[in-house]
Design an enzyme around this catalytic site. Sequence first.
Site, PDB file in Angstrom:
ATOM      1  N   TYR A  85     -52.886   2.915   8.247  1.00 56.75           N
ATOM      2  CA  TYR A  85     -51.607   2.591   7.620  1.00 56.75           C
ATOM      3  C   TYR A  85     -51.551   3.147   6.201  1.00 56.75           C
ATOM      4  O   TYR A  85     -50.559   3.777   5.810  1.00 56.75           O
ATOM      5  CB  TYR A  85     -51.424   1.075   7.607  1.00 56.75           C
ATOM      6  CG  TYR A  85     -50.135   0.625   6.959  1.00 56.75           C
ATOM      7  CD1 TYR A  85     -48.912   0.798   7.603  1.00 56.75           C
ATOM      8  CD2 TYR A  85     -50.132   0.010   5.705  1.00 56.75           C
ATOM      9  CE1 TYR A  85     -47.721   0.380   7.012  1.00 56.75           C
ATOM     10  CE2 TYR A  85     -48.953  -0.409   5.114  1.00 56.75           C
ATOM     11  CZ  TYR A  85     -47.751  -0.228   5.767  1.00 56.75           C
ATOM     12  OH  TYR A  85     -46.585  -0.631   5.173  1.00 56.75           O
ATOM     13  N   LYS A 143     -48.975   6.037   4.709  1.00 55.33           N
ATOM     14  CA  LYS A 143     -48.077   5.811   3.587  1.00 55.33           C
ATOM     15  C   LYS A 143     -48.399   6.734   2.410  1.00 55.33           C
ATOM     16  O   LYS A 143     -47.508   7.097   1.642  1.00 55.33           O
ATOM     17  CB  LYS A 143     -48.112   4.343   3.172  1.00 55.33           C
ATOM     18  CG  LYS A 143     -47.518   3.398   4.217  1.00 55.33           C
ATOM     19  CD  LYS A 143     -46.073   3.750   4.545  1.00 55.33           C
ATOM     20  CE  LYS A 143     -45.402   2.713   5.435  1.00 55.33           C
ATOM     21  NZ  LYS A 143     -43.979   3.007   5.701  1.00 55.33           N
ATOM     22  N   ASP A 157     -34.709   6.375  17.980  1.00 60.60           N
ATOM     23  CA  ASP A 157     -36.166   6.389  18.054  1.00 60.60           C
ATOM     24  C   ASP A 157     -36.631   7.425  17.042  1.00 60.60           C
ATOM     25  O   ASP A 157     -36.452   8.629  17.250  1.00 60.60           O
ATOM     26  CB  ASP A 157     -36.619   6.764  19.459  1.00 60.60           C
ATOM     27  CG  ASP A 157     -38.133   6.924  19.582  1.00 60.60           C
ATOM     28  OD1 ASP A 157     -38.859   6.794  18.561  1.00 60.60           O
ATOM     29  OD2 ASP A 157     -38.610   7.187  20.713  1.00 60.60           O
TER      30      ASP A 157
END
Length: 262
Positions: free
Chosen positions: A156, A160, A60
């Site tokens: 997102y 990134k 994880d």
Amino acid sequence: MTDPELTGRTALVTGGAQGLGRKFAEHLATAGATVVVADVQDDKGKEVAERVGGHFVHLDVTDDASWEAGVAQAVAETGGLDVLVNNAGIEIAGLFLDLDPDVVRRIFDVNVVGTSLGIKHAFRAMGPGGPAGQGGVIINIASVAATIAFPALSAYSASKSAVDRITRIAAMESGKLGLGVRVNCIYPGLVPNEMGAGLANEMTTLGLFPSPEEAVAGVVALTPSGRLATEDEIADAVVFLASDRARFVNGIGLPVDGGMGM
């Protein structure tokens, strides 16, 4: 036929049970590396590991203790660690009008915290005095979304973009501390796999495009090469950065996006 370029090296790929991670595992194994597939999806991950003749560890990426145990297991089973591909990540689209802070936190937990923890434990394993201790390579998977303004991808894209900054700072820290670890990242373009199809469907559901096909066409229209990327093209870049051909390539973000993010 196996390319001996990475023979004798061990590569750990997070999120290796499917999508790009699975393709990275396959290409690294073809290049001669012993591959450790790391994922929370045990059954799928073990299948990929068996296919490439490698190993599997449950990991994880958001959990520090899971990283510590996973890297220790990988080193114990393979005798070293030379390459980490920080691939595990999630994409959830959403408009600012409907922003859910819990979704944003989840994206950052996987994409930013997960990547950061990977760097931490790879540095500890690969650096002088670590259980691997021979230096190595870290390849973080960012996205073309870090370099363009595409609607509904604020969290997102931000995550990134953070991966890009993390990469460069990690490369500098490795150099200053004499760890002998190169750190680079890749900006993949949109790939027609499960995640890519999911994004096209999300864009349609949010009312930004009339259909998934038109969403994909919108991406292609922004790409000078006139098509989507393939998983093999992204994986070739991973093998290159892992290899000695890239021995003086450090602290960079490599676009593999057909020019979309230029």
